[in-house]
Design a protein around this motif. Structure first.
Motif, mmCIF file in Angstrom:
data_model
loop_
_atom_site.group_PDB
_atom_site.id
_atom_site.type_symbol
_atom_site.label_atom_id
_atom_site.label_comp_id
_atom_site.label_asym_id
_atom_site.label_seq_id
_atom_site.Cartn_x
_atom_site.Cartn_y
_atom_site.Cartn_z
ATOM 1 N N LEU A 200 0.810 -1.215 0.000
ATOM 2 C CA LEU A 200 0.000 0.000 0.000
ATOM 3 C C LEU A 200 0.847 1.270 0.000
ATOM 4 C CD1 LEU A 200 -3.000 -0.906 2.355
ATOM 5 C CD2 LEU A 200 -2.860 -1.064 -0.141
ATOM 6 N N PRO A 201 1.909 1.371 0.817
ATOM 7 C CA PRO A 201 2.722 2.595 0.776
ATOM 8 C C PRO A 201 3.316 2.872 -0.603
ATOM 9 C CG PRO A 201 3.175 1.365 2.775
ATOM 10 C CD PRO A 201 2.328 0.469 1.902
ATOM 11 N N ARG A 202 3.707 1.830 -1.309
ATOM 12 C CA ARG A 202 4.222 2.033 -2.664
ATOM 13 C C ARG A 202 3.123 2.540 -3.585
ATOM 14 N NH1 ARG A 202 7.311 -2.600 -6.320
ATOM 15 N NH2 ARG A 202 7.831 -1.242 -8.085
ATOM 16 N N LEU A 203 1.917 2.023 -3.432
ATOM 17 C CA LEU A 203 0.783 2.488 -4.225
ATOM 18 C C LEU A 203 0.475 3.953 -3.942
ATOM 19 C CD1 LEU A 203 -1.643 1.957 -6.116
ATOM 20 C CD2 LEU A 203 -2.905 1.163 -4.092
ATOM 21 N N ALA A 204 0.639 4.384 -2.708
ATOM 22 C CA ALA A 204 0.306 5.759 -2.326
ATOM 23 C C ALA A 204 1.070 6.777 -3.161
ATOM 24 C CB ALA A 204 0.583 5.978 -0.839
ATOM 25 N N ALA A 205 2.269 6.424 -3.581
ATOM 26 C CA ALA A 205 3.072 7.345 -4.387
ATOM 27 C C ALA A 205 2.468 7.591 -5.755
ATOM 28 C CB ALA A 205 4.491 6.795 -4.535
ATOM 29 N N HIS A 206 1.517 6.751 -6.163
ATOM 30 C CA HIS A 206 0.887 6.885 -7.472
ATOM 31 C C HIS A 206 -0.516 7.497 -7.389
ATOM 32 C CE1 HIS A 206 4.122 4.597 -9.395
ATOM 33 N NE2 HIS A 206 4.066 3.791 -8.348
ATOM 34 N N ALA A 207 -0.951 7.864 -6.210
ATOM 35 C CA ALA A 207 -2.266 8.488 -6.056
ATOM 36 C C ALA A 207 -2.234 9.900 -6.642
ATOM 37 C CB ALA A 207 -2.654 8.538 -4.584
ATOM 38 N N PRO A 208 -3.363 10.411 -7.116
ATOM 39 C CA PRO A 208 -3.386 11.781 -7.637
ATOM 40 C C PRO A 208 -2.965 12.787 -6.573
ATOM 41 C CG PRO A 208 -5.409 10.600 -8.187
ATOM 42 C CD PRO A 208 -4.669 9.743 -7.216
ATOM 43 N N GLU A 209 -2.266 13.826 -6.992
ATOM 44 C CA GLU A 209 -1.783 14.818 -6.036
ATOM 45 C C GLU A 209 -2.926 15.571 -5.367
ATOM 46 O OE1 GLU A 209 1.047 17.360 -7.906
ATOM 47 O OE2 GLU A 209 2.618 15.821 -7.972
ATOM 48 N N GLU A 210 -4.091 15.636 -6.027
ATOM 49 C CA GLU A 210 -5.237 16.344 -5.463
ATOM 50 C C GLU A 210 -6.124 15.440 -4.613
ATOM 51 O OE1 GLU A 210 -6.604 14.958 -9.610
ATOM 52 O OE2 GLU A 210 -4.758 15.562 -8.573
ATOM 53 N N ALA A 211 -5.691 14.204 -4.374
ATOM 54 C CA ALA A 211 -6.511 13.248 -3.630
ATOM 55 C C ALA A 211 -6.601 13.602 -2.153
ATOM 56 C CB ALA A 211 -5.948 11.837 -3.784
ATOM 57 N N ILE A 214 -7.866 8.863 3.545
ATOM 58 C CA ILE A 214 -8.286 8.454 4.878
ATOM 59 C C ILE A 214 -7.645 7.098 5.152
ATOM 60 C CG2 ILE A 214 -10.209 7.828 6.361
ATOM 61 C CD1 ILE A 214 -10.129 10.780 5.723
ATOM 62 N N ILE A 215 -6.861 7.021 6.227
ATOM 63 C CA ILE A 215 -6.109 5.813 6.552
ATOM 64 C C ILE A 215 -6.801 5.067 7.685
ATOM 65 C CG2 ILE A 215 -3.875 4.912 7.305
ATOM 66 C CD1 ILE A 215 -2.626 7.498 6.155
ATOM 67 N N VAL A 216 -7.336 3.883 7.362
ATOM 68 C CA VAL A 216 -8.077 3.081 8.350
ATOM 69 C C VAL A 216 -7.745 1.600 8.155
ATOM 70 C CG1 VAL A 216 -10.004 4.679 8.754
ATOM 71 C CG2 VAL A 216 -10.092 3.135 6.791
ATOM 72 N N THR A 217 -6.467 1.266 8.008
ATOM 73 C CA THR A 217 -6.104 -0.117 7.751
ATOM 74 C C THR A 217 -6.151 -0.945 9.039
ATOM 75 O OG1 THR A 217 -3.706 -0.126 8.154
ATOM 76 C CG2 THR A 217 -4.461 0.819 6.068
ATOM 77 N N TYR A 218 -5.914 -2.248 8.879
ATOM 78 C CA TYR A 218 -5.928 -3.175 10.019
ATOM 79 C C TYR A 218 -4.608 -3.174 10.780
ATOM 80 C CZ TYR A 218 -3.265 -6.102 6.780
ATOM 81 O OH TYR A 218 -2.317 -6.568 5.896
ATOM 82 N N ASP A 223 -0.356 1.767 8.638
ATOM 83 C CA ASP A 223 -0.804 3.156 8.821
ATOM 84 C C ASP A 223 0.392 4.102 8.827
ATOM 85 O OD1 ASP A 223 -3.368 2.201 9.027
ATOM 86 O OD2 ASP A 223 -3.577 2.600 11.181
ATOM 87 N N LEU A 224 1.421 3.742 9.610
ATOM 88 C CA LEU A 224 2.600 4.599 9.727
ATOM 89 C C LEU A 224 3.312 4.731 8.384
ATOM 90 C CD1 LEU A 224 4.651 6.146 11.557
ATOM 91 C CD2 LEU A 224 5.897 3.972 11.693
ATOM 92 N N GLN A 225 3.486 3.625 7.688
ATOM 93 C CA GLN A 225 4.186 3.679 6.412
ATOM 94 C C GLN A 225 3.386 4.444 5.351
ATOM 95 O OE1 GLN A 225 7.329 2.902 5.997
ATOM 96 N NE2 GLN A 225 7.371 2.326 8.177
ATOM 97 N N LEU A 226 2.077 4.397 5.437
ATOM 98 C CA LEU A 226 1.248 5.209 4.538
ATOM 99 C C LEU A 226 1.434 6.695 4.836
ATOM 100 C CD1 LEU A 226 -2.037 3.117 4.341
ATOM 101 C CD2 LEU A 226 -0.626 3.821 2.397
ATOM 102 N N CYS A 227 1.463 7.055 6.111
ATOM 103 C CA CYS A 227 1.723 8.458 6.476
ATOM 104 C C CYS A 227 3.078 8.896 5.934
ATOM 105 C CB CYS A 227 1.685 8.618 7.991
ATOM 106 S SG CYS A 227 0.047 8.448 8.739
ATOM 107 N N HIS A 228 4.073 8.051 6.095
ATOM 108 C CA HIS A 228 5.424 8.339 5.611
ATOM 109 C C HIS A 228 5.420 8.537 4.095
ATOM 110 C CE1 HIS A 228 9.691 8.294 5.087
ATOM 111 N NE2 HIS A 228 9.780 7.023 4.713
ATOM 112 N N ALA A 229 4.729 7.651 3.377
ATOM 113 C CA ALA A 229 4.686 7.735 1.919
ATOM 114 C C ALA A 229 3.952 8.989 1.454
ATOM 115 C CB ALA A 229 4.006 6.484 1.349
ATOM 116 N N LEU A 230 2.848 9.328 2.116
ATOM 117 C CA LEU A 230 2.081 10.510 1.707
ATOM 118 C C LEU A 230 2.853 11.795 1.977
ATOM 119 C CD1 LEU A 230 -1.539 9.536 2.834
ATOM 120 C CD2 LEU A 230 -0.620 9.622 0.506
ATOM 121 N N LEU A 231 3.595 11.834 3.062
ATOM 122 C CA LEU A 231 4.381 13.030 3.363
ATOM 123 C C LEU A 231 5.513 13.239 2.368
ATOM 124 C CD1 LEU A 231 4.524 12.886 7.261
ATOM 125 C CD2 LEU A 231 3.229 14.487 5.840
ATOM 126 N N ALA A 232 5.889 12.192 1.661
ATOM 127 C CA ALA A 232 6.888 12.320 0.606
ATOM 128 C C ALA A 232 6.235 12.589 -0.749
ATOM 129 C CB ALA A 232 7.729 11.042 0.525
#
Length: 309
Positions: A200-211, A214-218, A223-232
Protein backbone atom coordinates in the motif's frame (compact mmCIF):
# COMPACT_ATOMS: atom_id res chain seq x y z
CA UNK A 1 -26.91 22.18 -6.51
CA UNK A 2 -25.40 21.83 -9.97
CA UNK A 3 -25.76 19.98 -13.26
CA UNK A 4 -23.99 16.64 -12.79
CA UNK A 5 -22.79 16.13 -16.34
CA UNK A 6 -20.61 13.15 -15.41
CA UNK A 7 -23.57 11.25 -13.95
CA UNK A 8 -25.68 12.12 -16.99
CA UNK A 9 -22.94 10.99 -19.38
CA UNK A 10 -22.57 7.71 -17.47
CA UNK A 11 -26.34 7.13 -17.59
CA UNK A 12 -26.46 7.82 -21.33
CA UNK A 13 -23.56 5.41 -21.92
CA UNK A 14 -25.40 2.66 -20.01
CA UNK A 15 -29.01 3.28 -20.99
CA UNK A 16 -29.03 5.28 -24.22
CA UNK A 17 -31.76 7.90 -24.10
CA UNK A 18 -32.10 9.57 -20.68
CA UNK A 19 -34.51 12.18 -19.38
CA UNK A 20 -33.33 14.73 -16.85
CA UNK A 21 -35.91 16.45 -14.66
CA UNK A 22 -34.70 19.44 -12.64
CA UNK A 23 -36.47 21.72 -10.17
CA UNK A 24 -36.35 25.06 -11.99
CA UNK A 25 -38.39 27.29 -9.69
CA UNK A 26 -40.20 27.02 -6.35
CA UNK A 27 -42.68 28.99 -4.28
CA UNK A 28 -43.85 28.27 -0.75
CA UNK A 29 -43.19 25.02 1.08
CA UNK A 30 -41.63 22.42 -1.26
CA UNK A 31 -39.68 19.17 -0.72
CA UNK A 32 -36.53 20.10 -2.69
CA UNK A 33 -34.60 23.20 -3.71
CA UNK A 34 -33.97 24.68 -7.16
CA UNK A 35 -31.36 22.58 -8.95
CA UNK A 36 -32.40 19.24 -7.44
CA UNK A 37 -32.60 16.76 -10.32
CA UNK A 38 -33.28 13.18 -11.24
CA UNK A 39 -32.38 11.07 -14.26
CA UNK A 40 -34.93 8.70 -15.78
CA UNK A 41 -34.36 5.91 -18.32
CA UNK A 42 -36.27 2.92 -19.54
CA UNK A 43 -36.67 0.76 -16.46
CA UNK A 44 -34.96 2.92 -13.87
CA UNK A 45 -34.00 6.28 -12.41
CA UNK A 46 -31.50 7.96 -10.08
CA UNK A 47 -31.49 11.14 -8.03
CA UNK A 48 -34.55 12.78 -6.51
CA UNK A 49 -36.68 15.88 -6.86
CA UNK A 50 -38.33 15.26 -3.49
CA UNK A 51 -40.20 11.99 -3.70
CA UNK A 52 -43.96 11.61 -3.33
CA UNK A 53 -46.55 12.12 -6.05
CA UNK A 54 -44.59 14.90 -7.76
CA UNK A 55 -41.60 12.66 -8.40
CA UNK A 56 -43.79 9.69 -9.34
CA UNK A 57 -45.68 11.69 -11.97
CA UNK A 58 -42.53 13.40 -13.27
CA UNK A 59 -40.82 10.05 -13.76
CA UNK A 60 -43.93 8.55 -15.34
CA UNK A 61 -44.20 11.32 -17.94
CA UNK A 62 -40.48 12.02 -18.37
CA UNK A 63 -40.43 10.81 -21.98
CA UNK A 64 -43.81 12.14 -23.11
CA UNK A 65 -42.89 15.82 -23.05
CA UNK A 66 -40.03 18.28 -22.72
CA UNK A 67 -39.76 21.81 -21.40
CA UNK A 68 -41.27 23.53 -18.39
CA UNK A 69 -44.23 22.26 -16.38
CA UNK A 70 -45.81 23.87 -13.32
CA UNK A 71 -47.34 21.99 -10.40
CA UNK A 72 -49.32 23.10 -7.36
CA UNK A 73 -48.40 20.43 -4.81
CA UNK A 74 -51.59 20.67 -2.81
CA UNK A 75 -54.35 20.91 -5.47
CA UNK A 76 -52.53 18.98 -8.21
CA UNK A 77 -50.61 16.35 -6.25
CA UNK A 78 -52.33 16.05 -2.89
CA UNK A 79 -49.03 16.72 -1.11
CA UNK A 80 -49.15 18.48 2.22
CA UNK A 81 -46.22 20.81 1.37
CA UNK A 82 -48.68 23.12 -0.35
CA UNK A 83 -46.12 25.04 -2.43
CA UNK A 84 -45.60 25.33 -6.16
CA UNK A 85 -42.85 23.77 -8.25
CA UNK A 86 -41.74 24.38 -11.81
CA UNK A 87 -39.91 21.45 -13.44
CA UNK A 88 -37.75 21.42 -16.54
CA UNK A 89 -37.66 18.11 -18.42
CA UNK A 90 -35.02 17.48 -21.07
CA UNK A 91 -33.99 14.46 -23.13
CA UNK A 92 -30.38 13.50 -23.79
CA UNK A 93 -28.49 10.96 -25.85
CA UNK A 94 -24.85 10.62 -26.86
CA UNK A 95 -25.23 13.23 -29.60
CA UNK A 96 -26.89 15.89 -27.43
CA UNK A 97 -24.72 15.85 -24.30
CA UNK A 98 -23.05 19.17 -23.47
CA UNK A 99 -19.23 19.10 -23.66
CA UNK A 100 -17.49 17.99 -20.47
CA UNK A 101 -15.40 21.17 -20.64
CA UNK A 102 -18.43 23.37 -19.96
CA UNK A 103 -18.87 24.72 -16.44
CA UNK A 104 -22.14 26.64 -16.83
CA UNK A 105 -25.06 25.72 -19.02
CA UNK A 106 -27.91 28.05 -20.05
CA UNK A 107 -30.80 27.01 -22.26
CA UNK A 108 -34.32 28.05 -23.17
CA UNK A 109 -36.62 28.90 -26.05
CA UNK A 110 -35.98 31.82 -28.37
CA UNK A 111 -33.28 34.46 -28.06
CA UNK A 112 -31.27 34.53 -24.84
CA UNK A 113 -32.72 37.21 -22.51
CA UNK A 114 -30.51 40.16 -21.66
CA UNK A 115 -30.66 39.19 -17.96
CA UNK A 116 -29.12 35.80 -18.79
CA UNK A 117 -26.41 37.45 -20.91
CA UNK A 118 -25.54 39.70 -17.98
CA UNK A 119 -25.43 36.81 -15.51
CA UNK A 120 -23.09 34.82 -17.77
CA UNK A 121 -20.88 37.87 -18.31
CA UNK A 122 -20.55 38.29 -14.53
CA UNK A 123 -19.77 34.59 -14.20
CA UNK A 124 -16.92 34.83 -16.71
CA UNK A 125 -15.57 38.05 -15.20
CA UNK A 126 -15.69 36.96 -11.55
CA UNK A 127 -15.01 33.24 -11.92
CA UNK A 128 -17.82 32.42 -9.50
CA UNK A 129 -20.47 29.85 -10.34
CA UNK A 130 -24.05 31.16 -10.47
CA UNK A 131 -26.82 29.60 -8.44
CA UNK A 132 -29.21 27.40 -10.47
CA UNK A 133 -32.14 29.57 -11.49
CA UNK A 134 -34.88 30.15 -14.05
CA UNK A 135 -34.64 33.57 -15.72
CA UNK A 136 -37.39 34.57 -18.14
CA UNK A 137 -37.92 30.98 -19.24
CA UNK A 138 -34.19 30.19 -19.50
CA UNK A 139 -32.62 27.71 -17.07
CA UNK A 140 -29.09 28.49 -15.88
CA UNK A 141 -27.09 25.87 -13.95
CA UNK A 142 -23.44 25.48 -12.96
CA UNK A 143 -22.02 22.16 -14.08
CA UNK A 144 -20.56 20.00 -11.34
CA UNK A 145 -16.80 20.35 -11.14
CA UNK A 146 -14.69 17.24 -11.78
CA UNK A 147 -15.04 14.79 -8.94
CA UNK A 148 -12.46 14.94 -6.18
CA UNK A 149 -10.50 11.69 -5.68
CA UNK A 150 -11.03 10.14 -2.25
CA UNK A 151 -8.68 7.31 -1.35
CA UNK A 152 -9.64 5.13 1.60
CA UNK A 153 -6.83 2.93 2.83
CA UNK A 154 -8.42 -0.15 4.39
CA UNK A 155 -11.51 -2.11 3.33
CA UNK A 156 -12.54 -3.20 6.81
CA UNK A 157 -15.78 -2.32 8.55
CA UNK A 158 -14.86 1.37 8.97
CA UNK A 159 -13.41 1.78 5.48
CA UNK A 160 -16.41 0.12 3.85
CA UNK A 161 -18.89 2.16 5.90
CA UNK A 162 -17.07 5.36 4.96
CA UNK A 163 -16.88 4.43 1.27
CA UNK A 164 -20.59 3.65 1.12
CA UNK A 165 -21.42 6.92 2.91
CA UNK A 166 -19.37 9.01 0.49
CA UNK A 167 -20.09 7.17 -2.76
CA UNK A 168 -23.51 8.75 -3.49
CA UNK A 169 -22.11 12.30 -3.24
CA UNK A 170 -21.82 13.80 -6.73
CA UNK A 171 -18.44 15.48 -6.25
CA UNK A 172 -16.46 12.51 -4.91
CA UNK A 173 -14.71 9.68 -6.73
CA UNK A 174 -14.09 7.00 -4.10
CA UNK A 175 -11.31 4.40 -4.22
CA UNK A 176 -10.76 1.77 -1.51
CA UNK A 177 -7.35 0.11 -1.33
CA UNK A 178 -6.28 -2.89 0.73
CA UNK A 179 -3.55 -5.51 0.72
CA UNK A 180 -5.38 -8.40 -0.98
CA UNK A 181 -8.65 -9.17 -2.79
CA UNK A 182 -9.96 -11.19 0.16
CA UNK A 183 -9.72 -8.07 2.35
CA UNK A 184 -12.78 -6.70 0.50
CA UNK A 185 -15.29 -8.77 2.46
CA UNK A 186 -17.79 -5.98 3.17
CA UNK A 187 -20.20 -4.92 0.40
CA UNK A 188 -19.21 -1.74 -1.43
CA UNK A 189 -21.37 0.52 -3.59
CA UNK A 190 -21.09 -0.09 -7.34
CA UNK A 191 -19.41 3.27 -7.97
CA UNK A 192 -16.56 2.56 -5.51
CA UNK A 193 -13.28 1.46 -7.12
CA UNK A 194 -11.64 -1.53 -5.40
CA UNK A 195 -7.84 -1.52 -5.53
CA UNK A 196 -5.99 -4.53 -4.03
CA UNK A 197 -2.23 -4.00 -3.70
CA UNK A 198 0.24 -5.95 -1.60
CA UNK A 199 2.36 -2.83 -0.95
CA UNK A 200 0.00 0.00 0.00
CA UNK A 201 2.72 2.59 0.78
CA UNK A 202 4.22 2.03 -2.66
CA UNK A 203 0.78 2.49 -4.23
CA UNK A 204 0.31 5.76 -2.33
CA UNK A 205 3.07 7.35 -4.39
CA UNK A 206 0.89 6.88 -7.47
CA UNK A 207 -2.27 8.49 -6.06
CA UNK A 208 -3.39 11.78 -7.64
CA UNK A 209 -1.78 14.82 -6.04
CA UNK A 210 -5.24 16.34 -5.46
CA UNK A 211 -6.51 13.25 -3.63
CA UNK A 212 -7.90 13.24 -0.11
CA UNK A 213 -6.75 10.25 1.92
CA UNK A 214 -8.29 8.45 4.88
CA UNK A 215 -6.11 5.81 6.55
CA UNK A 216 -8.08 3.08 8.35
CA UNK A 217 -6.10 -0.12 7.75
CA UNK A 218 -5.93 -3.17 10.02
CA UNK A 219 -2.25 -2.54 10.84
CA UNK A 220 -0.60 0.31 12.77
CA UNK A 221 2.63 -0.35 10.90
CA UNK A 222 0.89 -0.01 7.53
CA UNK A 223 -0.80 3.16 8.82
CA UNK A 224 2.60 4.60 9.73
CA UNK A 225 4.19 3.68 6.41
CA UNK A 226 1.25 5.21 4.54
CA UNK A 227 1.72 8.46 6.48
CA UNK A 228 5.42 8.34 5.61
CA UNK A 229 4.69 7.73 1.92
CA UNK A 230 2.08 10.51 1.71
CA UNK A 231 4.38 13.03 3.36
CA UNK A 232 6.89 12.32 0.61
CA UNK A 233 4.12 12.85 -1.97
CA UNK A 234 1.60 15.64 -2.54
CA UNK A 235 -1.99 15.43 -1.27
CA UNK A 236 -4.97 17.67 -0.60
CA UNK A 237 -5.89 16.12 2.75
CA UNK A 238 -4.81 13.16 4.84
CA UNK A 239 -6.59 11.80 7.87
CA UNK A 240 -5.67 8.93 10.18
CA UNK A 241 -7.96 6.96 12.48
CA UNK A 242 -6.63 6.49 15.99
CA UNK A 243 -6.24 7.85 19.48
CA UNK A 244 -4.22 10.80 20.72
CA UNK A 245 -1.69 8.31 22.09
CA UNK A 246 -1.32 6.61 18.71
CA UNK A 247 -0.76 9.95 17.02
CA UNK A 248 1.84 11.03 19.58
CA UNK A 249 3.82 7.87 18.82
CA UNK A 250 3.40 8.35 15.08
CA UNK A 251 4.60 11.95 15.26
CA UNK A 252 7.78 10.83 17.01
CA UNK A 253 8.45 8.06 14.50
CA UNK A 254 7.67 10.29 11.50
CA UNK A 255 10.08 12.88 12.83
CA UNK A 256 12.68 10.13 13.07
CA UNK A 257 12.05 9.37 9.41
CA UNK A 258 13.05 12.92 8.52
CA UNK A 259 9.74 14.80 8.38
CA UNK A 260 9.46 18.25 9.93
CA UNK A 261 6.81 19.22 12.47
CA UNK A 262 5.09 21.39 9.84
CA UNK A 263 4.93 18.49 7.40
CA UNK A 264 3.62 16.06 10.01
CA UNK A 265 0.95 18.57 11.06
CA UNK A 266 -0.62 18.23 7.60
CA UNK A 267 -1.97 14.84 8.68
CA UNK A 268 -5.17 15.08 10.70
CA UNK A 269 -5.41 12.64 13.59
CA UNK A 270 -7.72 11.62 15.14
CA UNK A 271 -10.28 12.02 12.34
CA UNK A 272 -14.05 12.25 12.66
CA UNK A 273 -16.12 13.29 15.65
CA UNK A 274 -15.51 11.43 18.90
CA UNK A 275 -18.89 12.53 20.24
CA UNK A 276 -20.68 10.36 17.67
CA UNK A 277 -19.28 7.14 19.14
CA UNK A 278 -17.20 4.24 17.91
CA UNK A 279 -19.70 2.34 15.78
CA UNK A 280 -18.27 2.03 12.23
CA UNK A 281 -21.18 3.92 10.72
CA UNK A 282 -20.89 6.66 13.35
CA UNK A 283 -17.19 7.00 12.59
CA UNK A 284 -18.02 7.12 8.88
CA UNK A 285 -20.57 9.89 9.38
CA UNK A 286 -18.08 12.00 11.34
CA UNK A 287 -15.27 11.52 8.83
CA UNK A 288 -17.61 12.13 5.89
CA UNK A 289 -18.70 15.43 7.41
CA UNK A 290 -15.06 16.40 7.85
CA UNK A 291 -14.29 15.60 4.21
CA UNK A 292 -17.28 17.56 2.94
CA UNK A 293 -15.97 20.56 4.86
CA UNK A 294 -12.58 20.24 3.16
CA UNK A 295 -14.28 20.16 -0.23
CA UNK A 296 -15.83 23.56 0.44
CA UNK A 297 -12.34 25.07 0.43
CA UNK A 298 -11.87 25.09 -3.31
CA UNK A 299 -9.46 27.08 -5.37
CA UNK A 300 -10.92 29.72 -7.70
CA UNK A 301 -12.08 28.28 -11.00
CA UNK A 302 -12.44 29.84 -14.45
CA UNK A 303 -16.01 29.33 -15.57
CA UNK A 304 -16.94 28.65 -19.19
CA UNK A 305 -20.50 29.09 -20.34
CA UNK A 306 -22.66 27.36 -22.89
CA UNK A 307 -26.11 28.22 -24.15
CA UNK A 308 -28.48 25.72 -25.69
CA UNK A 309 -31.14 27.68 -27.49
Amino acid sequence: MSFDLTALSDAVAKHGRVARVVVAEVAGSVPREVGAAMLVWDGGQSGSIGGGRLEFEAAKTAFTHTGLSRHALGPDMGQCCGGRVTLLTEHFDAASLPPLSDTVIARGDGAMPLAVHRLLDRTRAQGIAPEPQLIQGWMVEPITAPRKPIWIWGAGHVGAALANTLAPLPDMDVTVADTAPDRFSFPLADQVTKLPAADLPRLAAHAPEEARHIIVTYSHEIDLQLCHALLAHEFAFAGLIGSDTKWARFRKRLAGLGHTDAQIARICCPIGQKSLGKHPQAIAIGVAAQLVETLKKRDGETWQTRSLG
